[in-house]
Scaffold this motif. Structure first.
Motif, mmCIF file in Angstrom:
data_model
loop_
_atom_site.group_PDB
_atom_site.id
_atom_site.type_symbol
_atom_site.label_atom_id
_atom_site.label_comp_id
_atom_site.label_asym_id
_atom_site.label_seq_id
_atom_site.Cartn_x
_atom_site.Cartn_y
_atom_site.Cartn_z
ATOM 1 N N ILE A 1 -19.608 -2.141 13.408
ATOM 2 C CA ILE A 1 -20.666 -2.183 14.420
ATOM 3 C C ILE A 1 -21.997 -1.745 13.820
ATOM 4 N N ARG A 2 -21.976 -0.675 13.030
ATOM 5 C CA ARG A 2 -23.223 -0.174 12.469
ATOM 6 C C ARG A 2 -23.825 -1.154 11.457
ATOM 7 N N GLU A 3 -22.992 -1.764 10.610
ATOM 8 C CA GLU A 3 -23.516 -2.742 9.651
ATOM 9 C C GLU A 3 -24.082 -3.955 10.376
ATOM 10 N N LEU A 4 -23.391 -4.395 11.410
ATOM 11 C CA LEU A 4 -23.888 -5.517 12.200
ATOM 12 C C LEU A 4 -25.218 -5.171 12.859
ATOM 13 N N ALA A 5 -25.324 -3.958 13.387
ATOM 14 C CA ALA A 5 -26.562 -3.532 14.043
ATOM 15 C C ALA A 5 -27.721 -3.476 13.051
ATOM 16 N N HIS A 6 -27.476 -2.918 11.870
ATOM 17 C CA HIS A 6 -28.540 -2.830 10.862
ATOM 18 C C HIS A 6 -28.998 -4.233 10.437
ATOM 19 N N GLY A 7 -28.039 -5.128 10.200
ATOM 20 C CA GLY A 7 -28.402 -6.487 9.806
ATOM 21 C C GLY A 7 -29.141 -7.223 10.900
ATOM 22 N N LEU A 8 -28.719 -7.006 12.132
ATOM 23 C CA LEU A 8 -29.372 -7.640 13.272
ATOM 24 C C LEU A 8 -30.803 -7.151 13.430
ATOM 25 N N GLU A 9 -30.989 -5.852 13.285
ATOM 26 C CA GLU A 9 -32.336 -5.294 13.422
ATOM 27 C C GLU A 9 -33.242 -5.784 12.302
ATOM 28 N N SER A 10 -32.739 -5.821 11.084
ATOM 29 C CA SER A 10 -33.549 -6.261 9.946
ATOM 30 C C SER A 10 -33.934 -7.734 10.056
ATOM 31 N N SER A 11 -33.083 -8.536 10.680
ATOM 32 C CA SER A 11 -33.363 -9.972 10.784
ATOM 33 C C SER A 11 -34.551 -10.268 11.688
ATOM 34 N N GLY A 12 -34.769 -9.410 12.673
ATOM 35 C CA GLY A 12 -35.876 -9.626 13.604
ATOM 36 C C GLY A 12 -35.579 -10.615 14.719
ATOM 37 N N PHE A 13 -34.374 -11.176 14.760
ATOM 38 C CA PHE A 13 -34.056 -12.166 15.793
ATOM 39 C C PHE A 13 -33.762 -11.508 17.133
ATOM 40 N N ARG A 14 -34.044 -12.262 18.190
ATOM 41 C CA ARG A 14 -33.613 -11.850 19.519
ATOM 42 C C ARG A 14 -32.088 -11.939 19.594
ATOM 43 N N PHE A 15 -31.487 -11.131 20.470
ATOM 44 C CA PHE A 15 -30.030 -11.152 20.515
ATOM 45 C C PHE A 15 -29.494 -10.758 21.883
ATOM 46 N N LEU A 16 -28.285 -11.209 22.136
ATOM 47 C CA LEU A 16 -27.472 -10.781 23.272
ATOM 48 C C LEU A 16 -26.118 -10.389 22.691
ATOM 49 N N TRP A 17 -25.722 -9.128 22.852
ATOM 50 C CA TRP A 17 -24.551 -8.583 22.167
ATOM 51 C C TRP A 17 -23.528 -8.118 23.195
ATOM 52 N N SER A 18 -22.363 -8.740 23.171
ATOM 53 C CA SER A 18 -21.244 -8.287 23.986
ATOM 54 C C SER A 18 -20.502 -7.205 23.209
ATOM 55 N N LEU A 19 -20.627 -5.974 23.667
ATOM 56 C CA LEU A 19 -20.036 -4.826 22.968
ATOM 57 C C LEU A 19 -19.279 -3.971 23.996
ATOM 58 N N PRO A 20 -18.084 -4.399 24.379
ATOM 59 C CA PRO A 20 -17.344 -3.704 25.445
ATOM 60 C C PRO A 20 -17.033 -2.265 25.082
ATOM 61 N N ILE B 1 -20.725 -26.571 9.881
ATOM 62 C CA ILE B 1 -21.506 -26.125 11.040
ATOM 63 C C ILE B 1 -21.411 -24.606 11.209
ATOM 64 N N ALA B 2 -20.922 -23.932 10.169
ATOM 65 C CA ALA B 2 -20.770 -22.475 10.238
ATOM 66 C C ALA B 2 -21.029 -21.865 8.866
ATOM 67 N N VAL B 3 -21.341 -20.572 8.895
ATOM 68 C CA VAL B 3 -21.503 -19.757 7.684
ATOM 69 C C VAL B 3 -20.562 -18.575 7.839
ATOM 70 N N ASP B 4 -19.830 -18.213 6.776
ATOM 71 C CA ASP B 4 -18.837 -17.156 6.924
ATOM 72 C C ASP B 4 -19.277 -15.857 6.271
ATOM 73 N N ILE B 5 -18.903 -14.762 6.934
ATOM 74 C CA ILE B 5 -19.026 -13.412 6.390
ATOM 75 C C ILE B 5 -17.766 -12.668 6.798
ATOM 76 N N GLY B 6 -17.460 -11.601 6.130
ATOM 77 C CA GLY B 6 -16.412 -10.720 6.620
ATOM 78 C C GLY B 6 -14.996 -11.090 6.277
ATOM 79 N N VAL C 1 -24.978 -9.610 6.707
ATOM 80 C CA VAL C 1 -25.213 -10.011 8.095
ATOM 81 C C VAL C 1 -26.584 -10.663 8.239
ATOM 82 N N GLU C 2 -27.610 -10.030 7.669
ATOM 83 C CA GLU C 2 -28.960 -10.580 7.780
ATOM 84 C C GLU C 2 -29.057 -11.957 7.137
#
Length: 466
Positions: A293-312, A402-407, A417-418
């Protein structure tokens, strides 16, 4: 009016796909009885005409321990293996079949091991509903199918060649196919006989979703009848640019989940620019570990993109406390102007059908993949964990592009992630291919031409009335 029995399980993708299939049958005048091993404590109900839900067992047993995967905090702990009830479930099924006397029985592949013999004893036509990707079926049959050795003792570094799929590394093979100690290892079940002795395998896919894989299945295993009938969604999903909330609710079944306010969510989505949002959703089964979760959050923030995150949030932890614990400090405050985090159940179909969605970050669960291609037509940042997710990822990345893989090889870094986010949001050729794939899948599902999934489904339904 044909009476059909569908025997399925509560697991998210299995249950949801089964209900979509039941609704297709019901819309064509069939009466469908859906049999579940047991009903969730919160209850499972449907108000869809011609569909009735029943439980094979009156009480809900204690849950099994959660599956644990590397880096994953836990998966859903409320699933119970049917193997713990070797006689009770078949006995109950036998009684229901004697009363209902259906025209045919459709078994989810997760129940076929204990249910097939009971159906065959009654001489009722039996079909297997394969709710996952055909990629999983192809891998499984390549090891455990007719005339296969079943040998899985191979070099962990070797490349595996499965007909219809790009080359797979050992780490990309489903555990239930190759790990003998796995709880539902398919090699010990004589799995091929269930397919060979059935009237057909009903696949929630189409040539436009998994063409090379379906071609290989037909060629390699002529003794098994594979029938592609997907995607199993109402025609309104395929004809309109955006299905209405009423259409989406019409496919839903109440399972007592804590869901987000769809009206408020749509209102927020309507304010976002077209194709600007990264939608992050890992389905109802996988729950990311804290480091992920933390790595995803850091990459998401660095990318600058808008986002909608389902995090139950876990059931035993308040949402605000959970987010404060697992996310980087002040992440929510820093990204509040361009992102939204949802801690309840998210109506994925509603989100993916919205024009604001520009890409999906996904585990590559088959239902999520189909909905992304069919509804959104946007690229996928693939982060697979288990089962059909792994070969599906390779198919989307290497075959259809039609996809890019990580993880795949562990926990991706924030930089991974970024880079992945920039690829799916900025590579125009990738985006064009995803949009074209959406068009092809929709056309096939609506087609009445022989060989199309639309024709196959209509032919299956008409055969039940004969």
């Amino acid at each position: 009016m044909a009476d059909i029995v569908l025997v399925t399980v509560q697991g998210g993708g299995h249950f949801n796909t089964g209900m979509l299939f039941a609704k297709k049958l019901a819309s064509q005048g069939c009466r469908v009885t859906v049999l579940l091993p047991w009903l969730n404590p919160s209850g499972m109900t449907t108000d869809i005409a011609n569909i009735e839900m029943r439980a094979l067992m009156e009480s809900t047993p204690s849950p099994r321990p959660a599956f644990i995967f590397p880096g994953v905090r836990k998966s859903r702990p409320d699933l119970v293996p049917s193997s713990r009830f070797p006689t009770a479930l078949p006995d109950s099924l036998r009684k229901h079949l004697d009363v209902l006397r259906p025209k045919a029985v459709v078994l989810d592949r997760m129940v076929m091991f204990w249910a097939s013999q009971t159906v065959e004893e009654r001489g009722i036509p039996k079909y297997i509903l394969y709710t996952g990707a055909s990629a999983h079926l192809a891998v499984m049959l390549s090891f455990h199918g007719p005339s296969r050795s079943g040998n899985v003792d191979q070099d962990m570094q070797s490349v595996v060649h499965v007909p219809g799929l790009p080359p797979l590394r050992w780490a990309e093979l489903p555990l239930d196919v190759v790990v003998k100690s796995h709880g539902i290892y398919l090699g010990k079940e004589g799995v091929a006989k269930h397919f060979v002795h059935s009237n057909g395998i009903l696949l929630n896919t189409s040539e436009e979703l998994e063409g090379p894989i379906l071609d290989a299945l037909h060629c390699e295993y002529p003794e098994i009848r594979c029938i592609s009938i997907g995607p199993l969604y109402p025609s309104s999903y395929l004809q309109d640019d955006r299905p209405s909330e009423e259409d989406i609710r019409g496919t839903a079944v109440s399972i007592g989940k804590n869901s987000e306010d769809s009206t408020a969510l749509v209102s927020w989505l309507d304010k976002q620019p077209t194709a600007s949002l990264v939608f992050i959703c890992f389905g109802s089964f996988i729950v990311l570990g804290d480091e992920m979760i933390r790595e995803l959050a850091h990459g998401l923030e660095s990318s600058g993109f808008r986002f909608l995150w389902s995090l139950p949030s876990p059931r035993n932890e308040e949402p605000a406390a959970y987010l404060n614990r697992v996310l980087p400090p002040n992440f929510v405050e820093r990204t509040s102007g361009r992102g939204k985090i949802l801690t309840g159940w998210v109506p994925q179909q509603l989100v993916l059908s919205h024009p604001a969605i520009g890409a999906l970050v996904s585990h590559c669960g088959w239902s999520s993949v189909v909905e992304c291609i069919m509804l959104a037509g946007v690229p996928i940042l693939a982060w697979p964990f288990l089962g059909d997710q792994l070969p599906t990822c390779r198919h989307l990345v290497d075959e259809y592009k039609i996809a890019v893989d990580i993880g795949v090889d562990g926990v991706p870094s924030a930089d991974d992630v970024e880079r992945g986010l920039r690829a799916v949001m900025e590579d125009q050729e990738l985006r064009n291919r995803a949009k074209q794939r959406r068009k092809l899948v929709r056309q096939a599902a609506l087609s009445t031409q022989p060989g199309s999934s639309g024709h196959n489904l209509a032919d299956f339904i008409s055969s039940l009335a004969g």
